[in-house]
Design a protein around this motif. Structure first.
Motif, PDB file in Angstrom:
ATOM      1  N   GLY A 194      -1.171   9.018  -3.265  1.00 32.68           N
ATOM      2  CA  GLY A 194      -0.330   8.401  -3.591  1.00 32.68           C
ATOM      3  C   GLY A 194       1.493   9.756  -2.933  1.00 32.68           C
ATOM      4  O   GLY A 194       0.460  11.139  -3.220  1.00 32.68           O
ATOM      5  N   ALA A 222       6.259   7.313   0.058  1.00 33.98           N
ATOM      6  CA  ALA A 222       6.404   8.627  -0.601  1.00 33.98           C
ATOM      7  C   ALA A 222       5.943   9.469  -0.273  1.00 33.98           C
ATOM      8  O   ALA A 222       6.862  10.662   0.161  1.00 33.98           O
ATOM      9  CB  ALA A 222       6.696   7.785  -1.844  1.00 33.98           C
ATOM     10  N   GLN A 234       0.697   5.680   6.960  1.00 32.31           N
ATOM     11  CA  GLN A 234       1.253   5.112   5.835  1.00 32.31           C
ATOM     12  C   GLN A 234       0.620   3.724   5.892  1.00 32.31           C
ATOM     13  O   GLN A 234       0.797   2.814   7.268  1.00 32.31           O
ATOM     14  CB  GLN A 234       2.455   4.651   6.534  1.00 32.31           C
ATOM     15  CG  GLN A 234       3.645   4.055   5.365  1.00 32.31           C
ATOM     16  CD  GLN A 234       5.129   4.599   6.256  1.00 32.31           C
ATOM     17  OE1 GLN A 234       5.427   4.900   6.047  1.00 32.31           O
ATOM     18  NE2 GLN A 234       5.440   3.146   5.563  1.00 32.31           N
ATOM     19  N   SER A 253       1.435   3.643  -6.883  1.00 28.89           N
ATOM     20  CA  SER A 253       2.041   2.901  -8.103  1.00 28.89           C
ATOM     21  C   SER A 253       1.789   2.109  -8.485  1.00 28.89           C
ATOM     22  O   SER A 253       1.371   0.732  -8.977  1.00 28.89           O
ATOM     23  CB  SER A 253       3.490   3.426  -8.394  1.00 28.89           C
ATOM     24  OG  SER A 253       4.183   2.986  -7.337  1.00 28.89           O
ATOM     25  N   HIS A 258       4.494  -1.031  -0.855  1.00 23.88           N
ATOM     26  CA  HIS A 258       2.402  -0.922   0.039  1.00 23.88           C
ATOM     27  C   HIS A 258       1.763  -1.858  -0.143  1.00 23.88           C
ATOM     28  O   HIS A 258       1.332  -2.105   0.417  1.00 23.88           O
ATOM     29  CB  HIS A 258       2.711   0.655  -1.496  1.00 23.88           C
ATOM     30  CG  HIS A 258       1.402   1.003  -1.157  1.00 23.88           C
ATOM     31  ND1 HIS A 258       0.796   1.965  -0.006  1.00 23.88           N
ATOM     32  CD2 HIS A 258      -0.047   1.251  -1.261  1.00 23.88           C
ATOM     33  CE1 HIS A 258      -0.409   2.434  -0.043  1.00 23.88           C
ATOM     34  NE2 HIS A 258      -0.770   1.222  -0.937  1.00 23.88           N
ATOM     35  N   ILE A 271      -6.937   4.954  -9.283  1.00 29.32           N
ATOM     36  CA  ILE A 271      -6.913   6.391 -10.072  1.00 29.32           C
ATOM     37  C   ILE A 271      -5.573   6.796 -10.274  1.00 29.32           C
ATOM     38  O   ILE A 271      -4.885   7.093  -9.569  1.00 29.32           O
ATOM     39  CB  ILE A 271      -7.869   6.883  -9.881  1.00 29.32           C
ATOM     40  CG1 ILE A 271      -8.893   6.982  -8.953  1.00 29.32           C
ATOM     41  CG2 ILE A 271      -7.738   8.117 -10.446  1.00 29.32           C
ATOM     42  CD1 ILE A 271     -10.241   7.711  -8.222  1.00 29.32           C
ATOM     43  N   ASN A 272      -4.698   6.264 -11.470  1.00 34.50           N
ATOM     44  CA  ASN A 272      -3.457   6.607 -11.898  1.00 34.50           C
ATOM     45  C   ASN A 272      -3.504   7.193 -13.260  1.00 34.50           C
ATOM     46  O   ASN A 272      -4.366   6.523 -14.261  1.00 34.50           O
ATOM     47  CB  ASN A 272      -2.851   5.212 -12.113  1.00 34.50           C
ATOM     48  CG  ASN A 272      -1.514   5.803 -11.600  1.00 34.50           C
ATOM     49  OD1 ASN A 272      -0.552   6.106 -12.938  1.00 34.50           O
ATOM     50  ND2 ASN A 272      -0.513   4.926 -10.867  1.00 34.50           N
ATOM     51  N   ASP A 290      -6.047  11.722 -14.837  1.00 27.88           N
ATOM     52  CA  ASP A 290      -5.261  12.226 -13.809  1.00 27.88           C
ATOM     53  C   ASP A 290      -6.619  12.615 -12.801  1.00 27.88           C
ATOM     54  O   ASP A 290      -7.753  12.816 -13.565  1.00 27.88           O
ATOM     55  CB  ASP A 290      -5.254  14.053 -14.896  1.00 27.88           C
ATOM     56  CG  ASP A 290      -4.271  15.378 -13.802  1.00 27.88           C
ATOM     57  OD1 ASP A 290      -4.251  14.634 -13.139  1.00 27.88           O
ATOM     58  OD2 ASP A 290      -4.162  16.251 -14.779  1.00 27.88           O
TER      59      ASP A 290
HETATM   60  P1  FAD Z   1       5.409   6.730  -6.666  1.00 30.28           P
HETATM   61  O1  FAD Z   1       6.067   5.026  -6.902  1.00 30.28           O
HETATM   62  O2  FAD Z   1       6.105   7.968  -7.734  1.00 30.28           O
HETATM   63  O3  FAD Z   1       4.007   6.801  -7.896  1.00 30.28           O
HETATM   64  C1  FAD Z   1       3.706   7.650  -8.167  1.00 30.28           C
HETATM   65  C2  FAD Z   1       2.474   6.931  -8.966  1.00 30.28           C
HETATM   66  O4  FAD Z   1       1.445   8.367  -9.660  1.00 30.28           O
HETATM   67  C3  FAD Z   1       2.859   6.288 -10.533  1.00 30.28           C
HETATM   68  O5  FAD Z   1       2.011   5.135 -10.119  1.00 30.28           O
HETATM   69  C4  FAD Z   1       2.457   7.723 -11.123  1.00 30.28           C
HETATM   70  O6  FAD Z   1       2.094   6.720 -13.289  1.00 30.28           O
HETATM   71  C5  FAD Z   1       0.775   8.188 -10.507  1.00 30.28           C
HETATM   72  N1  FAD Z   1       0.597   9.485 -10.649  1.00 30.28           N
HETATM   73  C6  FAD Z   1       1.541  10.661 -10.872  1.00 30.28           C
HETATM   74  N2  FAD Z   1       0.632  11.207 -11.022  1.00 30.28           N
HETATM   75  C7  FAD Z   1      -0.880  11.104 -11.126  1.00 30.28           C
HETATM   76  C8  FAD Z   1      -1.856  12.062 -11.667  1.00 30.28           C
HETATM   77  N3  FAD Z   1      -1.495  13.281 -12.188  1.00 30.28           N
HETATM   78  N4  FAD Z   1      -2.690  11.241 -11.676  1.00 30.28           N
HETATM   79  C9  FAD Z   1      -3.119  10.643 -11.690  1.00 30.28           C
HETATM   80  N5  FAD Z   1      -1.885   9.245 -11.103  1.00 30.28           N
HETATM   81  C10 FAD Z   1      -0.409  10.029 -11.504  1.00 30.28           C
HETATM   82  N6  FAD Z   1       5.621   2.475   0.669  1.00 30.28           N
HETATM   83  C11 FAD Z   1       4.771   2.683   1.165  1.00 30.28           C
HETATM   84  O7  FAD Z   1       3.531   3.154   0.650  1.00 30.28           O
HETATM   85  N7  FAD Z   1       4.233   1.675   2.147  1.00 30.28           N
HETATM   86  C12 FAD Z   1       5.261   1.484   3.282  1.00 30.28           C
HETATM   87  O8  FAD Z   1       4.813   0.664   3.695  1.00 30.28           O
HETATM   88  C13 FAD Z   1       6.826   1.050   2.482  1.00 30.28           C
HETATM   89  N8  FAD Z   1       7.731   0.596   3.087  1.00 30.28           N
HETATM   90  C14 FAD Z   1       8.824   0.587   2.420  1.00 30.28           C
HETATM   91  C15 FAD Z   1      10.266   0.184   2.982  1.00 30.28           C
HETATM   92  C16 FAD Z   1      11.291  -0.305   2.713  1.00 30.28           C
HETATM   93  C17 FAD Z   1      12.755  -0.775   2.860  1.00 30.28           C
HETATM   94  C18 FAD Z   1      11.576   0.478   1.931  1.00 30.28           C
HETATM   95  C19 FAD Z   1      13.086   0.033   0.767  1.00 30.28           C
HETATM   96  C20 FAD Z   1      10.321   1.610   0.731  1.00 30.28           C
HETATM   97  C21 FAD Z   1       9.181   1.443   1.497  1.00 30.28           C
HETATM   98  N9  FAD Z   1       8.032   1.298   0.870  1.00 30.28           N
HETATM   99  C22 FAD Z   1       6.775   1.569   1.477  1.00 30.28           C
HETATM  100  C23 FAD Z   1       8.207   2.613  -0.233  1.00 30.28           C
HETATM  101  C24 FAD Z   1       8.009   2.125  -1.990  1.00 30.28           C
HETATM  102  O9  FAD Z   1       9.423   1.315  -2.046  1.00 30.28           O
HETATM  103  C25 FAD Z   1       7.449   2.964  -2.584  1.00 30.28           C
HETATM  104  O10 FAD Z   1       8.485   4.342  -3.114  1.00 30.28           O
HETATM  105  C26 FAD Z   1       6.445   3.943  -2.281  1.00 30.28           C
HETATM  106  O11 FAD Z   1       5.241   3.199  -2.563  1.00 30.28           O
HETATM  107  C27 FAD Z   1       5.956   4.610  -3.866  1.00 30.28           C
HETATM  108  O12 FAD Z   1       4.639   5.416  -3.041  1.00 30.28           O
HETATM  109  P2  FAD Z   1       3.611   6.166  -4.400  1.00 30.28           P
HETATM  110  O13 FAD Z   1       3.290   5.126  -5.164  1.00 30.28           O
HETATM  111  O14 FAD Z   1       2.652   7.249  -3.648  1.00 30.28           O
HETATM  112  O15 FAD Z   1       4.839   6.480  -5.251  1.00 30.28           O
END
Ligand code: FAD
Length: 305
Positions: A194, A222, A234, A253, A258, A271-272, A290
């Motif tokens: 992520g 993201a 993705q 997250s 996702h 892992i989070n 971490d």
């Molecule tokens: P975040 O939600 O920001 O999560 C990051 C996570 O990392 C948090 O849980 C945090 O606690 C953790 N973290 C931070 N630092 C550390 C560390 N050092 N060690 C361990 N953990 C840590 N998303 C998709 O994935 N796929 C899709 O197909 C998709 N389609 C979408 C379609 C639409 C129409 C929309 C509006 C959104 C879409 N999204 C999609 C985006 C989705 O809503 C989220 O924004 C995205 O999935 C979040 O990605 P993330 O988990 O990487 O980031």
């Protein structure tokens, strides 16, 4: 009830998805597997080895929708079912074929309940719809990842058909991304990263772990939008749908979009740092901490094996 399955292939190699489509389609009736290729010989040999295949048919041509739909519409008269993988080719050709034959296709099938009854996800995977198809002929796309692959060891006969058509569209060239990791859509293990990875360089932690496990690499939107991972990694509503035996989600997250892509995963390890993250709550095993400490330790442990 006869079934025609369209084989998917790339670079002269039968795609792993085809073995899964064949195993699902063979529950509907005897399967003829159609290989459309400029040079179908090698692909046809692997196709003939799949158990559940009665006969392999080969046709000269390309996996390009406009010519393929014409070829399939001619062949379809002999079959009760025409089935393709819900990949880029199937999604392109089956609606076109359906329009040609004036039929309603049933797309993205994840479970075959009976000869005319199918399950498919709707609302980005948040609900499952049961569809009864009362038409005389059925056009289906199946999500390969939802089905187990057919075994090998068969020796089905191969028949070359004479059915080349003049296509309006021609395949001139294709640009491809080279990858030495497993195919995301059919991989048994997927390691996903992520936005928490923080950079494309750091994302290599995910890639290295995947390599050690023989896994495919996935990413959140993201992470893709931030440029840490290529678009075709993705996973989710607007990415790939996966159904591995094991999904390791690193710094993800678990946003609904996702989760829409990972509902078929049999076991999830998250892992989070956040114990309240939705994916942590959904996971079979959660490592709270971490990722920059946990992943190097995990990779080093695997090196020791
Ligand atoms: P975040 O939600 O920001 O999560 C990051 C996570 O990392 C948090 O849980 C945090 O606690 C953790 N973290 C931070 N630092 C550390 C560390 N050092 N060690 C361990 N953990 C840590 N998303 C998709 O994935 N796929 C899709 O197909 C998709 N389609 C979408 C379609 C639409 C129409 C929309 C509006 C959104 C879409 N999204 C999609 C985006 C989705 O809503 C989220 O924004 C995205 O999935 C979040 O990605 P993330 O988990 O990487 O980031």
């Amino acid at each position: 009830m006869s079934v025609l399955v369209l084989a998917d292939h790339d670079l002269g190699v039968l795609s792993p998805a085809t073995a899964r489509i064949v195993s699902a389609a063979s529950t509907l009736g005897p399967v003829d597997l159609l290989v459309v290729a400029d040079d179908a010989a090698a692909i046809a040999q692997s196709a003939a080895s799949l158990s559940g295949v009665d006969k392999v048919l080969t046709l000269k041509g390309y996996l390009v929708a406009d010519s393929l739909a014409t070829q399939l519409s001619t062949l379809a008269v002999r079959y009760h079912y025409v089935v393709a993988s819900a990949g880029s080719v199937g999604k392109d050709v089956v609606p076109r074929l359906a329009a040609t034959l004036d039929l309603m296709p049933v797309t993205d099938v994840v479970k075959i309940l009976g000869p005319t009854s199918f399950e498919r996800p709707i609302y980005a995977g948040n609900a499952v719809q049961t569809v009864t198809d009362t038409q005389d002929k059925h056009l289906l796309t199946l999500r390969a990842s939802a089905f187990r692959p057919a075994a090998g060891g068969n020796a089905a006969p191969i028949e070359a058909l004479d059915g080349s058509v003049q296509a309006v569209a021609r395949l001139l060239s294709s640009d491809r991304t080279e990858s030495d990791t497993a195919d995301l859509a059919t991989a048994q293990i997927v390691v996903g990263g992520g936005i928490a990875l923080g950079s494309a360089e750091n994302f290599q932690l995910v890639e290295n772990l995947a390599k050690k496990l023989g896994a495919a690499v996935g990413a959140t939107r993201a992470a893709v939008d931030a440029g840490y991972a290529p678009n075709d990694w993705q996973v989710g509503q607007t990415g790939k749908i996966i159904a591995p035996d094991l999904y390791i989600a690193i710094g993800i997250s678990g946003a609904l979009q996702h989760l829409a892509g990972i509902q078929g995963a049999k076991k999830i390890v998250a892992i989070n740092t956040d114990p309240e993250a939705p994916l942590v709550k959904l996971a079979d095993i959660a490592l709270i901490g971490d990722l920059f400490e946990i992943i190097p330790q995990l990779t080093a442990e695997l090196d020791r094996l």
